[in-house]
Structures are given as structure tokens and as C-alpha cells.
Scaffold this active site. Structure first.
Site, PDB file in Angstrom:
ATOM      1  N   ASP A   7      23.770  54.605  -1.871  1.00  0.00           N
ATOM      2  CA  ASP A   7      23.080  53.829  -0.854  1.00  0.00           C
ATOM      3  C   ASP A   7      21.668  53.585  -1.377  1.00  0.00           C
ATOM      4  O   ASP A   7      21.225  54.216  -2.338  1.00  0.00           O
ATOM      5  CB  ASP A   7      23.048  54.617   0.451  1.00  0.00           C
ATOM      6  CG  ASP A   7      22.239  53.929   1.528  1.00  0.00           C
ATOM      7  OD1 ASP A   7      22.420  52.714   1.722  1.00  0.00           O
ATOM      8  OD2 ASP A   7      21.401  54.602   2.159  1.00  0.00           O
ATOM      9  N   CYS A   8      20.931  52.682  -0.731  1.00  0.00           N
ATOM     10  CA  CYS A   8      19.556  52.397  -1.172  1.00  0.00           C
ATOM     11  C   CYS A   8      18.537  53.046  -0.238  1.00  0.00           C
ATOM     12  O   CYS A   8      17.872  54.008  -0.602  1.00  0.00           O
ATOM     13  CB  CYS A   8      19.333  50.882  -1.233  1.00  0.00           C
ATOM     14  SG  CYS A   8      17.726  50.412  -1.928  1.00  0.00           S
ATOM     15  N   ASP A   9      18.412  52.544   0.985  1.00  0.00           N
ATOM     16  CA  ASP A   9      17.385  53.025   1.919  1.00  0.00           C
ATOM     17  C   ASP A   9      17.626  54.474   2.311  1.00  0.00           C
ATOM     18  O   ASP A   9      18.698  54.835   2.811  1.00  0.00           O
ATOM     19  CB  ASP A   9      17.366  52.157   3.179  1.00  0.00           C
ATOM     20  CG  ASP A   9      16.873  50.754   2.894  1.00  0.00           C
ATOM     21  OD1 ASP A   9      15.726  50.620   2.443  1.00  0.00           O
ATOM     22  OD2 ASP A   9      17.644  49.797   3.096  1.00  0.00           O
ATOM     23  N   ASP A 163      22.688  58.810   2.882  1.00  0.00           N
ATOM     24  CA  ASP A 163      21.850  59.608   3.779  1.00  0.00           C
ATOM     25  C   ASP A 163      22.189  59.408   5.237  1.00  0.00           C
ATOM     26  O   ASP A 163      21.825  60.233   6.076  1.00  0.00           O
ATOM     27  CB  ASP A 163      20.369  59.266   3.563  1.00  0.00           C
ATOM     28  CG  ASP A 163      20.012  57.896   4.127  1.00  0.00           C
ATOM     29  OD1 ASP A 163      19.101  57.811   4.966  1.00  0.00           O
ATOM     30  OD2 ASP A 163      20.661  56.906   3.731  1.00  0.00           O
TER      31      ASP A 163
END
Length: 222
Positions: A7-9, A163
Site C-alpha cells: 500500500d502507499c498511504d 496499514d
């Protein structure tokens, strides 16, 4: 383990609190008071359209048609001033020998901006997958399945690092092994059989070795 999907954020870039700070400020201008903690808990990993709908329900009326555009402009400005990589993210991606990519519910321009500002873009230049291009948002598994298919890797041979609860749920639904990055407190809704990590450095040995099953009981939800 043959591939890693990040994932990124909140996983690679430390953007969740920053994004929600901007969101709290933006909706306050329309008379909706919501705390930062409440915003993070309610909107982490969620589709923007769902966030707007929830905000409008709280507000009791529709937000302006250009709300999302203006919010993203303010968010981008905040990112340019304050966005940082998650501690350990750069070292982690440098250490992985298997193919890896980023798969995010955000639009591509946001993903690229976030990775560029944090020095991570060169690692993912040709390996970025956005829900806006695939037409599927977490917790549905479609984005992760598309990423695996594009990389030519079977889903069961992929590891997901996420996350948020929607991201964890998407990884599980895709039949992938999931690591839940929970640097502070563990979301009580994270399934007990999902491995939890507090710092990305915990993944270095497991992912760089190509054998995520090396994770011992200490990595399980705690």
C-alpha cells in the site's frame, strides 16, 4: 513468496495523519467539527467517495461540487511541505530481491507525488497500480489481483503490506499473505491470524529472503 504488494498511504509514506489534518480543516469551514483521531479512525484506507458521503451525512447537507478538487489541492500543498517516508521504507524496498509494486486506492497523480516527494518513486516507476485505473477499491480484492496478474505472479505467492483494515481485508480476500503495519496500536478489527509489524525493518529479513513464513510468533497480532 515471489512478489510483494505495498500500500502507499500510511505504509510507504507517512501521510494518513497529514491527509486527515487537511480534511478536518476543510470540513470545519462548512461547519462540521470532527477531531483528527476520529477522522483517521473513520477514513483510513477508505474510498474518497465514501468519505465524502459520510461527511455529508454528518453535516446534514451536500458539500460543494468542487470540494474534492479543492481538498486534493490543499492536500498536495501540505504534502510538498511536510510529507516524509515511513521510517524504514526506503531501506526495505532497497533490500527486496523479488518483484514488488505499490497498489493504492488513490489516484495515480497522488501516488506519484507521494512517492516522488519521499524519494521512493525510482523504486516503483513502472510498478504503480491505482484503484482509479482498475475500477476496484479496497476492501474488494480486485486491485491486488490485477497487480499480481500484471506481474505474472499467482495471488497465493504474493505478500501484501498494508496499514488499513480495508487493505488487510482486500489482501485476505485475494488469497495473499498479509502483513498489517500497525506502528502504534493494533486495530482490534484486524484478524488475529494476520501478522502485525510495528516497524518496517521487521520485514527486512522475511521479505528479502523470499520466505515470509520465517515470521515467528512474535510477529503475530499483539
Amino acid at each position: 513468496m515471489k512478489a510483494v504488494i505495498f500500500d502507499c498511504d500510511g505504509t510507504l509514506v507517512d501521510s494518513e495523519v497529514l491527509t486527515n489534518e487537511v480534511l478536518v480543516e476543510a470540513v470545519a469551514e462548512y461547519g462540521l467539527v470532527i477531531s483528527l483521531a476520529e477522522a483517521v479512525a473513520a477514513f483510513r484506507g477508505r474510498k474518497m467517495a465514501e468519505c465524502v458521503s459520510a461527511l455529508e451525512q454528518r453535516l446534514g447537507r451536500a458539500l460543494p461540487a468542487d470540494f474534492v478538487v479543492r481538498f486534493r489541492e490543499r492536500m498536495s500543498a501540505a504534502f510538498r511541505d511536510r510529507l516524509r517516508p515511513v521510517d524504514g521504507a526506503v531501506d526495505l524496498v532497497r533490500s527486496i530481491r523479488q518483484p514488488f509494486c505499490v497498489a493504492s486506492s488513490g489516484p495515480r497523480d497522488k501516488i506519484e507525488l507521494s512517492l516522488s516527494l519521499t524519494g521512493l518513486l525510482p523504486f516503483f516507476q513502472d510498478s504503480i497500480f491505482s484503484s482509479y485505473e482498475v475500477g476496484c477499491w479496497k476492501p474488494e480484492p480486485g486491485l491486488f489481483l490485477h497487480a499480481a496478474r500484471t506481474m505474472g505472479i499467482e495471488p497465493q505467492s504474493c505478500v501484501v503490506v498494508e496499514d488499513s483494515l480495508p487493505g488487510v481485508q482486500a489482501g485476505i480476500s485475494a488469497g495473499m499473505q498479509v502483513f498489517a503495519f500497525q506502528p502504534h496500536e493494533t486495530d482490534p478489527q484486524i484478524p488475529k491470524n494476520v501478522r502485525v509489524v510495528r516497524h518496517l525493518s521487521e520485514l527486512n529479513d522475511w521479505l528479502s529472503s523470499g520466505d515470509a513464513e520465517q515470521a515467528d510468533g512474535a510477529a503475530l497480532r499483539r
